[in-house]
Design a protein around this motif. Structure first.
Motif, PDB file in Angstrom:
ATOM      1  N   ARG A 160       0.830  -1.219   0.000  1.00  0.00           N
ATOM      2  CA  ARG A 160       0.000   0.000   0.000  1.00  0.00           C
ATOM      3  C   ARG A 160       0.854   1.254   0.000  1.00  0.00           C
ATOM      4  NH1 ARG A 160      -2.457   1.579   5.819  1.00  0.00           N
ATOM      5  NH2 ARG A 160      -0.821   0.722   7.104  1.00  0.00           N
ATOM      6  N   PHE A 161       2.049   1.172   0.651  1.00  0.00           N
ATOM      7  CA  PHE A 161       2.898   2.357   0.685  1.00  0.00           C
ATOM      8  C   PHE A 161       3.453   2.671  -0.700  1.00  0.00           C
ATOM      9  CE2 PHE A 161       3.274   0.689   5.086  1.00  0.00           C
ATOM     10  CZ  PHE A 161       2.776   1.790   5.753  1.00  0.00           C
ATOM     11  N   GLU A 162       3.886   1.616  -1.437  1.00  0.00           N
ATOM     12  CA  GLU A 162       4.500   1.900  -2.748  1.00  0.00           C
ATOM     13  C   GLU A 162       3.472   2.227  -3.811  1.00  0.00           C
ATOM     14  OE1 GLU A 162       6.482  -1.937  -2.582  1.00  0.00           O
ATOM     15  OE2 GLU A 162       5.862  -2.371  -4.633  1.00  0.00           O
ATOM     16  N   LEU A 163       2.230   1.756  -3.620  1.00  0.00           N
ATOM     17  CA  LEU A 163       1.227   2.029  -4.664  1.00  0.00           C
ATOM     18  C   LEU A 163       0.409   3.290  -4.401  1.00  0.00           C
ATOM     19  CD1 LEU A 163       0.006  -1.538  -5.704  1.00  0.00           C
ATOM     20  CD2 LEU A 163       1.713  -0.062  -6.774  1.00  0.00           C
ATOM     21  N   LYS A 164       0.434   3.816  -3.173  1.00  0.00           N
ATOM     22  CA  LYS A 164      -0.350   5.033  -2.912  1.00  0.00           C
ATOM     23  C   LYS A 164       0.102   6.207  -3.799  1.00  0.00           C
ATOM     24  CE  LYS A 164      -2.378   8.006   0.536  1.00  0.00           C
ATOM     25  NZ  LYS A 164      -2.519   8.421   1.919  1.00  0.00           N
ATOM     26  N   PRO A 165       1.402   6.470  -3.931  1.00  0.00           N
ATOM     27  CA  PRO A 165       1.796   7.590  -4.816  1.00  0.00           C
ATOM     28  C   PRO A 165       1.408   7.356  -6.273  1.00  0.00           C
ATOM     29  CG  PRO A 165       3.634   6.891  -3.422  1.00  0.00           C
ATOM     30  CD  PRO A 165       2.556   5.851  -3.274  1.00  0.00           C
ATOM     31  N   GLN A 166       1.096   6.090  -6.620  1.00  0.00           N
ATOM     32  CA  GLN A 166       0.660   5.768  -7.991  1.00  0.00           C
ATOM     33  C   GLN A 166      -0.862   5.888  -8.126  1.00  0.00           C
ATOM     34  OE1 GLN A 166       3.015   5.263 -10.107  1.00  0.00           O
ATOM     35  NE2 GLN A 166       4.745   4.765  -8.761  1.00  0.00           N
ATOM     36  N   GLY A 167      -1.524   6.280  -7.041  1.00  0.00           N
ATOM     37  CA  GLY A 167      -2.985   6.447  -7.077  1.00  0.00           C
ATOM     38  C   GLY A 167      -3.747   5.151  -6.899  1.00  0.00           C
ATOM     39  N   ILE A 168      -3.054   4.082  -6.451  1.00  0.00           N
ATOM     40  CA  ILE A 168      -3.694   2.758  -6.363  1.00  0.00           C
ATOM     41  C   ILE A 168      -3.915   2.383  -4.893  1.00  0.00           C
ATOM     42  CG2 ILE A 168      -3.469   0.309  -6.950  1.00  0.00           C
ATOM     43  CD1 ILE A 168      -1.539   1.227  -9.225  1.00  0.00           C
ATOM     44  N   ARG A 169      -5.172   2.055  -4.572  1.00  0.00           N
ATOM     45  CA  ARG A 169      -5.527   1.649  -3.205  1.00  0.00           C
ATOM     46  C   ARG A 169      -5.312   0.150  -3.038  1.00  0.00           C
ATOM     47  NH1 ARG A 169      -8.991   5.923  -4.512  1.00  0.00           N
ATOM     48  NH2 ARG A 169      -9.355   7.332  -2.770  1.00  0.00           N
ATOM     49  N   VAL A 170      -4.746  -0.242  -1.915  1.00  0.00           N
ATOM     50  CA  VAL A 170      -4.535  -1.667  -1.606  1.00  0.00           C
ATOM     51  C   VAL A 170      -5.332  -1.998  -0.351  1.00  0.00           C
ATOM     52  CG1 VAL A 170      -2.825  -3.413  -0.960  1.00  0.00           C
ATOM     53  CG2 VAL A 170      -2.243  -1.659  -2.649  1.00  0.00           C
ATOM     54  N   LYS A 171      -6.165  -3.026  -0.431  1.00  0.00           N
ATOM     55  CA  LYS A 171      -7.066  -3.345   0.680  1.00  0.00           C
ATOM     56  C   LYS A 171      -7.091  -4.845   0.965  1.00  0.00           C
ATOM     57  CE  LYS A 171      -9.668   0.741  -0.159  1.00  0.00           C
ATOM     58  NZ  LYS A 171     -10.811   1.487   0.326  1.00  0.00           N
ATOM     59  N   LEU A 172      -7.326  -5.173   2.219  1.00  0.00           N
ATOM     60  CA  LEU A 172      -7.466  -6.566   2.661  1.00  0.00           C
ATOM     61  C   LEU A 172      -8.853  -6.747   3.254  1.00  0.00           C
ATOM     62  CD1 LEU A 172      -4.054  -6.794   4.506  1.00  0.00           C
ATOM     63  CD2 LEU A 172      -4.767  -8.449   2.768  1.00  0.00           C
ATOM     64  N   VAL A 173      -9.595  -7.708   2.753  1.00  0.00           N
ATOM     65  CA  VAL A 173     -10.853  -8.088   3.396  1.00  0.00           C
ATOM     66  C   VAL A 173     -10.586  -9.393   4.145  1.00  0.00           C
ATOM     67  CG1 VAL A 173     -13.235  -8.851   3.009  1.00  0.00           C
ATOM     68  CG2 VAL A 173     -12.320  -6.868   1.765  1.00  0.00           C
ATOM     69  N   ILE A 222     -16.721  -6.297   0.556  1.00  0.00           N
ATOM     70  CA  ILE A 222     -15.818  -6.161  -0.600  1.00  0.00           C
ATOM     71  C   ILE A 222     -16.284  -4.984  -1.469  1.00  0.00           C
ATOM     72  CG2 ILE A 222     -15.021  -7.274  -2.738  1.00  0.00           C
ATOM     73  CD1 ILE A 222     -15.247  -9.996  -1.184  1.00  0.00           C
ATOM     74  N   PHE A 223     -17.601  -4.879  -1.655  1.00  0.00           N
ATOM     75  CA  PHE A 223     -18.128  -3.768  -2.468  1.00  0.00           C
ATOM     76  C   PHE A 223     -17.830  -2.424  -1.789  1.00  0.00           C
ATOM     77  CE2 PHE A 223     -21.397  -0.893  -4.092  1.00  0.00           C
ATOM     78  CZ  PHE A 223     -21.158  -1.022  -5.452  1.00  0.00           C
ATOM     79  N   LYS A 224     -17.995  -2.399  -0.478  1.00  0.00           N
ATOM     80  CA  LYS A 224     -17.672  -1.162   0.273  1.00  0.00           C
ATOM     81  C   LYS A 224     -16.191  -0.807   0.086  1.00  0.00           C
ATOM     82  CE  LYS A 224     -17.254   0.146   5.181  1.00  0.00           C
ATOM     83  NZ  LYS A 224     -17.460   1.552   5.284  1.00  0.00           N
ATOM     84  N   ALA A 225     -15.330  -1.810   0.196  1.00  0.00           N
ATOM     85  CA  ALA A 225     -13.890  -1.548   0.049  1.00  0.00           C
ATOM     86  C   ALA A 225     -13.579  -0.987  -1.347  1.00  0.00           C
ATOM     87  CB  ALA A 225     -13.102  -2.835   0.303  1.00  0.00           C
ATOM     88  N   ALA A 226     -14.336  -1.430  -2.328  1.00  0.00           N
ATOM     89  CA  ALA A 226     -14.094  -0.967  -3.709  1.00  0.00           C
ATOM     90  C   ALA A 226     -14.621   0.432  -3.953  1.00  0.00           C
ATOM     91  CB  ALA A 226     -14.748  -1.939  -4.697  1.00  0.00           C
ATOM     92  N   THR A 227     -15.561   0.884  -3.124  1.00  0.00           N
ATOM     93  CA  THR A 227     -16.279   2.123  -3.458  1.00  0.00           C
ATOM     94  C   THR A 227     -16.173   3.222  -2.411  1.00  0.00           C
ATOM     95  OG1 THR A 227     -18.289   1.120  -2.532  1.00  0.00           O
ATOM     96  CG2 THR A 227     -18.001   0.974  -4.921  1.00  0.00           C
ATOM     97  N   ASP A 228     -15.564   2.941  -1.243  1.00  0.00           N
ATOM     98  CA  ASP A 228     -15.632   3.972  -0.177  1.00  0.00           C
ATOM     99  C   ASP A 228     -14.608   5.093  -0.351  1.00  0.00           C
ATOM    100  OD1 ASP A 228     -13.232   2.889   0.709  1.00  0.00           O
ATOM    101  OD2 ASP A 228     -14.035   2.086   2.581  1.00  0.00           O
ATOM    102  N   GLN A 229     -13.765   4.994  -1.385  1.00  0.00           N
ATOM    103  CA  GLN A 229     -12.809   6.073  -1.690  1.00  0.00           C
ATOM    104  C   GLN A 229     -11.813   6.332  -0.564  1.00  0.00           C
ATOM    105  OE1 GLN A 229     -12.729   7.612  -4.789  1.00  0.00           O
ATOM    106  NE2 GLN A 229     -14.259   6.068  -5.253  1.00  0.00           N
ATOM    107  N   SER A 230     -11.693   5.380   0.377  1.00  0.00           N
ATOM    108  CA  SER A 230     -10.751   5.598   1.477  1.00  0.00           C
ATOM    109  C   SER A 230      -9.433   4.874   1.169  1.00  0.00           C
ATOM    110  CB  SER A 230     -11.322   5.053   2.784  1.00  0.00           C
ATOM    111  OG  SER A 230     -11.127   3.643   2.841  1.00  0.00           O
ATOM    112  N   TRP A 231      -8.429   5.185   1.999  1.00  0.00           N
ATOM    113  CA  TRP A 231      -7.141   4.487   1.899  1.00  0.00           C
ATOM    114  C   TRP A 231      -6.993   3.483   3.031  1.00  0.00           C
ATOM    115  CZ3 TRP A 231      -4.191   4.973  -2.383  1.00  0.00           C
ATOM    116  CH2 TRP A 231      -4.523   6.029  -3.231  1.00  0.00           C
ATOM    117  N   ARG A 232      -8.150   3.108   3.626  1.00  0.00           N
ATOM    118  CA  ARG A 232      -8.142   2.111   4.710  1.00  0.00           C
ATOM    119  C   ARG A 232      -7.584   0.786   4.185  1.00  0.00           C
ATOM    120  NH1 ARG A 232     -13.828   0.046   7.419  1.00  0.00           N
ATOM    121  NH2 ARG A 232     -12.971  -1.828   8.429  1.00  0.00           N
TER     122      ARG A 232
END
Ligand code: NAP
Length: 269
Positions: A160-173, A222-232
């Motif tokens: 998540r740290f290396e992809l955040k500056p690339q605009g990519i969110r990384v999440k674990l459900v 999973i849908f919430k993680a895809a759509t909540d626009q957070s970096w959680r």
């Protein structure tokens, strides 16, 4: 704007429920499975059924290409495919262990490597990996499976740290136990030295499936993680109380609680 998600392991359980939910919510869905015939019940105008085995790089590349050819982009990836190799480590062959890690860990890595360049170019995207409560807390006779899920936790927490500056969110459900094909399709290694503890534990695990909730709640998370626009990073489902108890109790007390399941068979159903 219509968003697109690619989901692995859409043939069953959490992947199937997630495919249905994203399609109902108006997303384009690349639904993937080793055997695409298993995806027929999910057919619809916005659902593209594709063959994908997470241990086969060529099938991953072909599925990603077919998804972008049809829908133009991939906004979210759901790394869901996986299975459990349970039983004592001494009874597990190298081949079984390799297959567990190849599917549950290297399969995820291969998917991420295929979609990140596309997401990086657009400076946008969300990668959701289905870990488990078993990526945070370990139970007996599941060392191989826990190794795979703990690996995903570390992988994603770093990524998540290396992809955040690339605009990519990384999440674990992180689902707790839900009723899917998972328990039925467990591979159980055996070894006589671990009896009767192994049989007691196996009976507990199999019996616990009788009362496990369905997996629709996990699909909603999973849908919430895809759509909540957070970096959680982490989205535990169902098992919040177990994680809290594990964190609060002294380790010796936690271990003795878990061990009771080894020493006696479960009450009959
Ligand atoms: N159920 C639970 O209590 C629970 C709890 C925590 C985490 N999880 C995790 O949730 C995820 C989904 O499991 P589930 O509970 O929905 O179990 P499931 O009903 O058995 O579904 C597993 C899915 O993974 C697919 N799969 C297995 N190996 C694959 C491979 N090499 N390539 C592509 N697909 C493959 C299966 O496809 P096939 O039809 O081809 O076999 C199936 O679609 C897994 O990662 C599991 O570890 C489950």
């Amino acid at each position: 704007m219509t968003y697109t998600v690619l989901i692995t392991g859409s043939s069953s359980g959490i992947g199937q429920a997630t495919t249905q939910l994203f399609a109902q919510q108006g997303w384009n869905v690349a639904a993937t499975a080793r055997n695409p015939a298993s995806l027929v019940p999910l057919a619809g105008a916005s659902v593209l059924a594709l063959p994908l085995d997470v241990t086969d790089e060529a099938s991953i590349a072909a599925a990603v290409e077919a998804t972008t050819a049809r829908f133009g982009s991939i906004d979210a990836l759901v790394n869901n495919a996986g299975y459990g190799l349970f039983g004592p480590l001494e009874g597990i062959t190298d081949e079984q262990l390799e297959q567990q890690l190849r599917t549950n860990v290297f399969g995820v890595v291969a998917l991420i490597r295929q979609v990140v360049p596309l997401m990086r170019q657009r400076h946008s995207g969300t990668i959701i990996t289905i870990s488990s409560t078993g990526g945070r807390v370990a139970s007996p006779f599941a060392a191989a499976y826990h190794a795979s899920k703990y690996a995903l936790e570390g992988l994603c927490e770093s990524l998540r740290f290396e992809l955040k500056p690339q605009g990519i969110r990384v999440k674990l459900v992180e689902p707790g136990h839900v009723k899917t094909g998972f328990i039925r399709s467990l591979t159980w290694a055996t070894h006589s030295a671990y009896e009767p503890y192994l049989s007691n534990w196996r009976a507990q695990v199999e019996q616990s499936d009788d009362h496990a909730p369905g997996c629709e709640g996990v699909a909603r998370v999973i849908f919430k993680a895809a759509t909540d626009q957070s970096w959680r990073l982490r989205y535990p489902t169902q098992a919040g109380p177990i994680l809290a108890l594990h964190a609060a109790l002294p380790d010796s007390l936690w271990a003795s609680m878990v061990s009771t399941g080894l020493n006696r068979p479960p009450r009959s159903r």
